[in-house]
Design an enzyme around this catalytic site. Structure first.
Site, mmCIF file in Angstrom:
data_model
loop_
_atom_site.group_PDB
_atom_site.id
_atom_site.type_symbol
_atom_site.label_atom_id
_atom_site.label_comp_id
_atom_site.label_asym_id
_atom_site.label_seq_id
_atom_site.Cartn_x
_atom_site.Cartn_y
_atom_site.Cartn_z
ATOM 1 C CG PHE A 66 -1.705 1.220 1.067
ATOM 2 C CD1 PHE A 66 -3.062 1.285 0.290
ATOM 3 C CD2 PHE A 66 -1.412 2.441 1.777
ATOM 4 C CE1 PHE A 66 -3.726 2.328 0.343
ATOM 5 C CE2 PHE A 66 -2.309 3.606 1.473
ATOM 6 C CZ PHE A 66 -3.468 3.432 0.727
ATOM 7 C CG ASP A 112 5.748 3.951 1.756
ATOM 8 O OD1 ASP A 112 5.604 4.671 2.730
ATOM 9 O OD2 ASP A 112 4.664 4.064 1.211
ATOM 10 C CE LYS A 130 -1.089 7.002 6.762
ATOM 11 N NZ LYS A 130 -0.623 5.770 5.872
HETATM 12 C C1 LIG Z 1 -0.980 6.091 4.209
HETATM 13 C C2 LIG Z 1 0.133 5.381 3.503
HETATM 14 C C3 LIG Z 1 0.609 6.062 2.326
HETATM 15 C C4 LIG Z 1 -0.231 7.220 1.499
HETATM 16 O O1 LIG Z 1 -0.289 8.361 2.449
HETATM 17 P P1 LIG Z 1 -1.422 9.422 2.093
HETATM 18 O O2 LIG Z 1 -0.949 10.376 2.932
HETATM 19 O O3 LIG Z 1 -2.707 8.618 2.375
HETATM 20 O O4 LIG Z 1 -1.545 9.699 0.812
HETATM 21 C C5 LIG Z 1 1.593 5.491 1.663
HETATM 22 N N1 LIG Z 1 2.343 4.398 1.794
HETATM 23 C C6 LIG Z 1 2.269 4.004 2.983
HETATM 24 C C7 LIG Z 1 2.957 2.845 3.595
HETATM 25 C C8 LIG Z 1 0.938 4.329 3.920
HETATM 26 O O5 LIG Z 1 0.900 3.864 5.127
#
Ligand SMILES: *Cc1c(COP(=O)(O)O)cnc(C)c1O
Length: 368
Positions: A108, A193, A222
């Site tokens: 994700f 990520d 985040k």
């Molecule tokens: C939440 C998340 C995203 C996307 O972030 P948004 O601010 O919702 O666009 C990307 N990668 C990971 C691992 C995430 O948990």
């Protein structure tokens, strides 16, 4: 949290880790208020007095040289993809338009058209094609498949060190170090990520630290905005982020004064090590207690690190959704992922008493 009917909840989801420092954290709210009274936005064509500080402090926290600020996580992932491609053409010497990025199944990384193009989740993809080419998907945790996927056109490997949305999946020991070794040997960028796994959640500033791995690029979001404002960033070396020339990438709000002021406070808080320490200690307690439930058979498996857990409930107790709703009735907020899995990620500021109360509610729901 208190809802419109005055019911109180213990938030054990914490904005998917955007609220690592809790709701209404005094330091963060004060930093935002102070900045609101000064200046909130300048055109990106001009510097402001929080920008250099933010870039310098974040680079230092990451042990890297350069920072490119954006707003949301998905935008930062998009920026990482663009950066890796440009690096591939300009530095590695990949033939024009041939660049490939290797990603993992069940990833994700966000919701934009390019990012969902390399998702394996039908809900995230269906009806949103045509999809952006240039990605190769390999099974998460499989080093042999990773090695086979790397070619001369591979510019980057993009991975979550722990897959959050997939159910808090921790890869097998040695996997991430193996990916680091392979990417180094093949002149491929390792992009981590750490939008959800980073900034204290697992007990370290970055989840990759547990494996002694330093990537070529961190993607952050985040918790970087403290749950106050959206702040994301790509952090890397000069060699990599230096591929951009003025005008080639940008963002109206990326690195704005309010975002920088809040993020600077977040970085200062992380530098104390206090939150990582809390996540480690309370995380051990959380995993110990969840482990006891595994012993009784109501829980089939528990995964995670620090204050982060994916809990597979025995299906006879209901779906993850049903269990989450029962917990909500008892005043605890968590969320399901797939099937009978729920994820627990309380703010790192949670007290041991509150954490125990939340666990009591989980036990009560599972023994109903
Ligand atoms: C939440 C998340 C995203 C996307 O972030 P948004 O601010 O919702 O666009 C990307 N990668 C990971 C691992 C995430 O948990």
């Amino acid at each position: 949290m208190t809802d419109v009917e005055g019911r109180r909840y213990l938030d054990m989801l914490a904005g998917y880790s955007a609220l690592n420092f809790g709701h209404g954290n005094r330091r963060l709210i004060d930093a935002a208020k102070t900045q609101l009274e000064r200046v909130t936005l300048t055109s990106r064509a001009f510097y402001h007095d929080r920008f250099a500080d933010f870039c310098e402090q974040l680079a230092e926290l990451c042990g890297m040289e350069s920072v490119l600020p954006m707003n949301t996580g998905a935008e930062a992932v998009e920026t990482a993809v663009k950066t890796a491609r440009k690096w591939g053409y300009r530095v590695k010497g990949v033939v024009d338009n041939m660049a490939k990025i290797v990603v993992a199944s069940n990833n994700f990384h966000g919701r934009t058209t390019t990012v969902i193009s390399f998702s394996t989740d039908p809900d995230a993809r269906a009806d949103f094609g045509p999809y952006t080419p240039g990605f190769e998907i390999v099974p998460y945790g499989d080093l042999t498949a990773m090695e086979a996927a790397l070619t001369e056109n591979t510019v980057a490997v993009l991975l979550e060190p722990i897959q959050g949305e997939a159910g808090v999946l921790v890869p097998p020991p040695g996997y991430l170090a193996g990916v680091r070794r392979l990417t180094q040997e093949r002149n491929v960028l390792f992009i981590a990520d750490e939008i959800q796994s980073g900034l204290g959640r697992t007990g370290r500033t970055f989840a990759l630290e547990h494996e002694g791995v330093v990537p070529d690029m961190y993607v952050l979001g985040k918790a970087l905005g403290g749950g106050v404002v959206p702040v994301s960033a790509v952090v890397s070396s000069q060699e990599v982020l230096g591929v951009y020339r003025p005008g080639e990438h940008g963002s109206t709000f990326g690195g704005n004064p309010l975002a920088c002021a809040v993020a600077l406070e977040v970085i200062a808080m992380l530098r104390t090590g206090e939150y990582q320490q809390r996540a480690t200690e309370l995380g051990e307690h959380l995993h110990h207690e969840l482990g006891l439930l595994t012993g009784t058979g109501v829980v089939e498996a528990v995964r995670g690190r620090g204050l982060w857990a994916g809990v597979d409930i025995a299906p006879r107790h209901g779906t993850g959704r049903e269990i989450s709703e029962k917990l909500m009735d008892r005043g605890v907020l968590v969320k399901d992922t797939h099937g009978s899995t729920i994820r627990i990620a309380p703010p790192l500021v949670i007290s041991k008493e509150d954490l125990d109360w939340g666990l009591d509610q989980l036990r009560a729901v599972l023994t109903d």
